[in-house]
Design a protein around this motif. Structure first.
Motif, PDB file in Angstrom:
ATOM      1  N   HIS A 269       0.838  -1.202   0.000  1.00 24.91           N
ATOM      2  CA  HIS A 269       0.000   0.000   0.000  1.00 24.91           C
ATOM      3  C   HIS A 269       0.867   1.244   0.000  1.00 24.91           C
ATOM      4  CE1 HIS A 269      -3.524   2.519   1.145  1.00 24.91           C
ATOM      5  NE2 HIS A 269      -2.612   3.228   1.785  1.00 24.91           N
TER       6      HIS A 269
ATOM      7  N   ARG B  30       1.070   3.993  -3.013  1.00 29.41           N
ATOM      8  CA  ARG B  30       0.752   5.385  -2.700  1.00 29.41           C
ATOM      9  C   ARG B  30       1.911   6.304  -3.076  1.00 29.41           C
ATOM     10  NH1 ARG B  30      -3.457   8.552  -2.191  1.00 29.41           N
ATOM     11  NH2 ARG B  30      -2.290   9.214  -4.025  1.00 29.41           N
TER      12      ARG B  30
ATOM     13  N   VAL C 250     -11.300   7.339 -14.567  1.00 30.68           N
ATOM     14  CA  VAL C 250     -11.216   6.052 -13.872  1.00 30.68           C
ATOM     15  C   VAL C 250     -10.315   5.100 -14.653  1.00 30.68           C
ATOM     16  CG1 VAL C 250     -12.561   3.994 -13.324  1.00 30.68           C
ATOM     17  CG2 VAL C 250     -13.381   6.234 -12.629  1.00 30.68           C
TER      18      VAL C 250
ATOM     19  N   ILE D  62      -2.616   2.449 -11.386  1.00 28.76           N
ATOM     20  CA  ILE D  62      -2.585   1.537 -10.234  1.00 28.76           C
ATOM     21  C   ILE D  62      -1.924   0.235 -10.650  1.00 28.76           C
ATOM     22  CG2 ILE D  62      -3.956   0.160  -8.613  1.00 28.76           C
ATOM     23  CD1 ILE D  62      -6.117   2.313  -8.782  1.00 28.76           C
TER      24      ILE D  62
ATOM     25  N   GLN E 282     -18.595   5.628  -9.433  1.00 24.93           N
ATOM     26  CA  GLN E 282     -18.037   6.017 -10.729  1.00 24.93           C
ATOM     27  C   GLN E 282     -16.694   6.724 -10.577  1.00 24.93           C
ATOM     28  OE1 GLN E 282     -21.033   8.361 -12.661  1.00 24.93           O
ATOM     29  NE2 GLN E 282     -22.300   6.601 -13.125  1.00 24.93           N
ATOM     30  N   ASN E 283     -16.394   7.139  -9.342  1.00 26.88           N
ATOM     31  CA  ASN E 283     -15.111   7.796  -9.092  1.00 26.88           C
ATOM     32  C   ASN E 283     -14.048   6.831  -8.597  1.00 26.88           C
ATOM     33  OD1 ASN E 283     -15.905  10.474  -9.686  1.00 26.88           O
ATOM     34  ND2 ASN E 283     -17.000  10.573  -7.740  1.00 26.88           N
ATOM     35  N   ALA E 284     -14.379   5.555  -8.549  1.00 28.08           N
ATOM     36  CA  ALA E 284     -13.444   4.573  -7.985  1.00 28.08           C
ATOM     37  C   ALA E 284     -12.685   3.854  -9.094  1.00 28.08           C
ATOM     38  CB  ALA E 284     -14.205   3.558  -7.130  1.00 28.08           C
ATOM     39  N   ALA E 285     -11.364   4.073  -9.136  1.00 26.82           N
ATOM     40  CA  ALA E 285     -10.501   3.307 -10.037  1.00 26.82           C
ATOM     41  C   ALA E 285      -9.850   2.212  -9.201  1.00 26.82           C
ATOM     42  CB  ALA E 285      -9.426   4.214 -10.639  1.00 26.82           C
ATOM     43  N   PHE E 286      -9.848   0.985  -9.693  1.00 28.90           N
ATOM     44  CA  PHE E 286      -9.325  -0.094  -8.850  1.00 28.90           C
ATOM     45  C   PHE E 286      -8.686  -1.190  -9.683  1.00 28.90           C
ATOM     46  CE2 PHE E 286     -12.765  -3.055  -9.859  1.00 28.90           C
ATOM     47  CZ  PHE E 286     -13.803  -2.212 -10.210  1.00 28.90           C
ATOM     48  N   ARG E 287      -7.795  -1.906  -9.015  1.00 26.78           N
ATOM     49  CA  ARG E 287      -7.145  -3.063  -9.605  1.00 26.78           C
ATOM     50  C   ARG E 287      -6.850  -4.060  -8.488  1.00 26.78           C
ATOM     51  NH1 ARG E 287      -8.269  -0.929 -13.755  1.00 26.78           N
ATOM     52  NH2 ARG E 287      -7.053  -0.770 -15.678  1.00 26.78           N
TER      53      ARG E 287
ATOM     54  N   ILE F 144      -4.178  -6.299  -6.948  1.00 24.48           N
ATOM     55  CA  ILE F 144      -2.720  -6.417  -6.964  1.00 24.48           C
ATOM     56  C   ILE F 144      -2.343  -7.476  -5.936  1.00 24.48           C
ATOM     57  CG2 ILE F 144      -0.523  -5.217  -6.698  1.00 24.48           C
ATOM     58  CD1 ILE F 144      -2.153  -4.024  -8.922  1.00 24.48           C
TER      59      ILE F 144
ATOM     60  N   VAL G 283      -6.704  -2.550  -4.726  1.00 22.87           N
ATOM     61  CA  VAL G 283      -6.248  -1.175  -4.502  1.00 22.87           C
ATOM     62  C   VAL G 283      -7.241  -0.252  -5.186  1.00 22.87           C
ATOM     63  CG1 VAL G 283      -4.401   0.485  -4.863  1.00 22.87           C
ATOM     64  CG2 VAL G 283      -3.852  -1.909  -4.412  1.00 22.87           C
ATOM     65  N   ILE G 284      -7.787   0.693  -4.442  1.00 20.65           N
ATOM     66  CA  ILE G 284      -8.819   1.583  -4.976  1.00 20.65           C
ATOM     67  C   ILE G 284      -8.370   3.034  -4.817  1.00 20.65           C
ATOM     68  CG2 ILE G 284     -11.266   2.213  -4.898  1.00 20.65           C
ATOM     69  CD1 ILE G 284     -11.739  -0.376  -3.299  1.00 20.65           C
ATOM     70  N   VAL G 285      -8.537   3.811  -5.870  1.00 18.82           N
ATOM     71  CA  VAL G 285      -8.246   5.244  -5.818  1.00 18.82           C
ATOM     72  C   VAL G 285      -9.518   6.024  -6.104  1.00 18.82           C
ATOM     73  CG1 VAL G 285      -7.080   7.144  -7.019  1.00 18.82           C
ATOM     74  CG2 VAL G 285      -5.811   5.088  -6.448  1.00 18.82           C
ATOM     75  N   HIS G 286      -9.842   6.968  -5.255  1.00 15.14           N
ATOM     76  CA  HIS G 286     -10.951   7.886  -5.531  1.00 15.14           C
ATOM     77  C   HIS G 286     -10.390   8.976  -6.431  1.00 15.14           C
ATOM     78  CE1 HIS G 286     -14.102  10.828  -5.111  1.00 15.14           C
ATOM     79  NE2 HIS G 286     -14.802  10.023  -4.328  1.00 15.14           N
ATOM     80  N   THR G 287     -10.814   9.014  -7.675  1.00 16.02           N
ATOM     81  CA  THR G 287     -10.159   9.868  -8.662  1.00 16.02           C
ATOM     82  C   THR G 287     -10.324  11.356  -8.386  1.00 16.02           C
ATOM     83  OG1 THR G 287     -12.106   9.757 -10.071  1.00 16.02           O
ATOM     84  CG2 THR G 287     -10.377   8.150 -10.474  1.00 16.02           C
TER      85      THR G 287
ATOM     86  N   ASP H 283      -8.352  11.834  -4.648  1.00 13.81           N
ATOM     87  CA  ASP H 283      -6.989  11.304  -4.556  1.00 13.81           C
ATOM     88  C   ASP H 283      -6.785  10.436  -3.317  1.00 13.81           C
ATOM     89  OD1 ASP H 283      -3.602  12.553  -4.665  1.00 13.81           O
ATOM     90  OD2 ASP H 283      -4.623  11.063  -5.884  1.00 13.81           O
TER      91      ASP H 283
ATOM     92  N   LEU I 221      -6.517   6.808  -1.484  1.00  8.77           N
ATOM     93  CA  LEU I 221      -6.135   5.457  -1.869  1.00  8.77           C
ATOM     94  C   LEU I 221      -6.428   4.505  -0.723  1.00  8.77           C
ATOM     95  CD1 LEU I 221      -3.018   4.359  -3.818  1.00  8.77           C
ATOM     96  CD2 LEU I 221      -3.562   3.186  -1.733  1.00  8.77           C
TER      97      LEU I 221
ATOM     98  N   THR J 164      -6.476   0.231   0.341  1.00  2.03           N
ATOM     99  CA  THR J 164      -6.170  -1.153  -0.022  1.00  2.03           C
ATOM    100  C   THR J 164      -7.056  -2.067   0.813  1.00  2.03           C
ATOM    101  OG1 THR J 164      -3.866  -0.573  -0.476  1.00  2.03           O
ATOM    102  CG2 THR J 164      -4.360  -2.890  -0.191  1.00  2.03           C
TER     103      THR J 164
END
Lengths: 279, 96
Positions: A220, A224, A237, A244, B12-17, B19, B24-28, B31, B33, B35
């Protein structure tokens, strides 16, 4: 007059009026890059200099606009020294920008934005990092301005070769390893060789300290830290998801650590040991 | 507070993958983050139209815990994620 450059396998072209002769630009970037004539560059900018003009913007930045009935993307850029629109269509970018000076700094900002946009199209990232080549692989150093990135890559390199001074382009190879491409940005030293490519062995997130110390990092924390040092204009997105993924691949496949170092070469002993153990 | 019959989906603002087994999620926009651990990842991967109750039943089976405990954990998790703008309620399915 048209100037073309090849940076990280992308071709950028800048067209300026003949009366404006940006020798400084050419010298600034062609110290380490050979002009690369390309009839169909990935990115083509037409610049209109207006001396004395200052863009009265209070909110500077980059805005994206994708009309629902159009296959093109419109990108507006505003700064105190530039203003204009770039259109992306069929994978190529073309833009017209007004600028108020012909300083290398303005050109560097423009080219950095161009590279960042092209990186997003290719699942690559533009990372704020210096780099050195050690044992045939690349070690990257990330940290805030003044933390010592350039110092490590230029003054404190220990029988290593300077790979890059300020920015690198990263991409994930099919075998999962991360490939780094050097860039000429902010390299006033002219030391970093152009067009270098190498597999990333590790990333050290640096800060100056009274003594040398290496600290491990969790996934993490690594992700980051990498995202914090990534220059990405799009906040979509899809784009953030790709970043990521690259950051995650780095966290899994490269040796990442926090490096507290004295401003001398002695920290390399520690890094050599970490590199060996981590391998 | 989420209820067991609500349906949630990633914002709709959540980018994730995913890993290495963790999401891991990022609120676009903000900002932020986050996990997710194994349990959080399992819940996140099931935000595809299933009710919270249905998800909890699967989680209970997957991690060999009681359905009651799984439901409490799922509701807490979704409340946490909703407060951070990373999940949103599906208005049609929730009768809105």
């Amino acid at each position: 007059m048209q100037l073309c450059w090849r940076i990280a396998q992308k071709t950028l072209s800048v067209e300026v009026p003949d009366p404006l002769n940006p020798r400084d630009w050419q010298q600034h970037l062609e110290t380490h890059l050979v002009p690369y004539p390309d009839p169909a560059p990935d990115f083509h900018l037409i610049l209109s200099p207006e001396r004395g003009w200052k863009n009265p913007v209070t909110d500077y930045g980059v805005w994206f606009d994708s009309p629902p009935d159009s296959s093109s993307l419109r990108i507006r850029m505003e700064r105190h020294d530039l203003s204009g629109v770039i259109v992306k269509k069929d994978g190529h970018y073309k833009g017209k920008l007004t600028i108020n000076n012909d300083s290398p700094e303005t050109l560097t900002v423009l080219l950095r934005c161009c590279i960042s946009l092209l990186c997003e199209d290719c699942d690559e990232m533009l990372l704020h990092a210096s780099g050195v080549i050690r044992k045939g692989r690349v070690w990257l150093f990330c940290g805030p301005a003044g933390s010592g990135k350039t110092t490590i890559a230029v003054e404190l390199r220990d029988q290593n070769e300077t790979f890059s001074v300020d920015r690198v382009v990263l991409r994930t190879r099919s075998d999962g390893h991360i490939e780094a491409h050097s860039t000429p940005f902010s390299d006033d030293t002219g030391i970093a060789r152009s067009k270098q490519t190498g597999i990333v062995s590790g990333i050290a997130f640096i800060e100056k300290s009274a003594d040398n110390k290496i600290l491990s990092m969790g996934y993490h924390e690594i992700i980051r830290a990498i995202l914090d040092e990534t220059f990405a204009l799009s906040r979509s997105v899809e784009s953030q998801g790709r970043l990521i993924e690259i950051a995650g691949n780095l966290a899994q496949n490269a040796h990442c650590c926090r490096l507290k170092f004295q401003k001398d070469k002695s920290f390399w002993t520690l890094l050599n040991r970490f590199d060996t153990v981590a391998a | 507070m989420p209820s067991s019959e609500n349906i949630y989906k990633p914002s709709q603002n959540a980018a994730f993958r995913n890993i290495g087994g963790q999401t891991v999620i990022v609120h676009t926009s903000e900002d932020r983050l986050i996990t997710l651990n194994e349990t959080g990842t399992a819940i996140w991967e099931r935000l595809d139209g299933r009710t919270t109750k249905a998800i909890a039943q699967e989680i209970a089976s997957l991690f060999e815990v009681s359905e009651g405990q799984a439901l409490v954990d799922a509701l807490d998790f979704l409340d946490y994620m909703k407060n951070r703008g990373l999940v949103e309620a599906d208005p049609e399915s929730n009768g809105e």
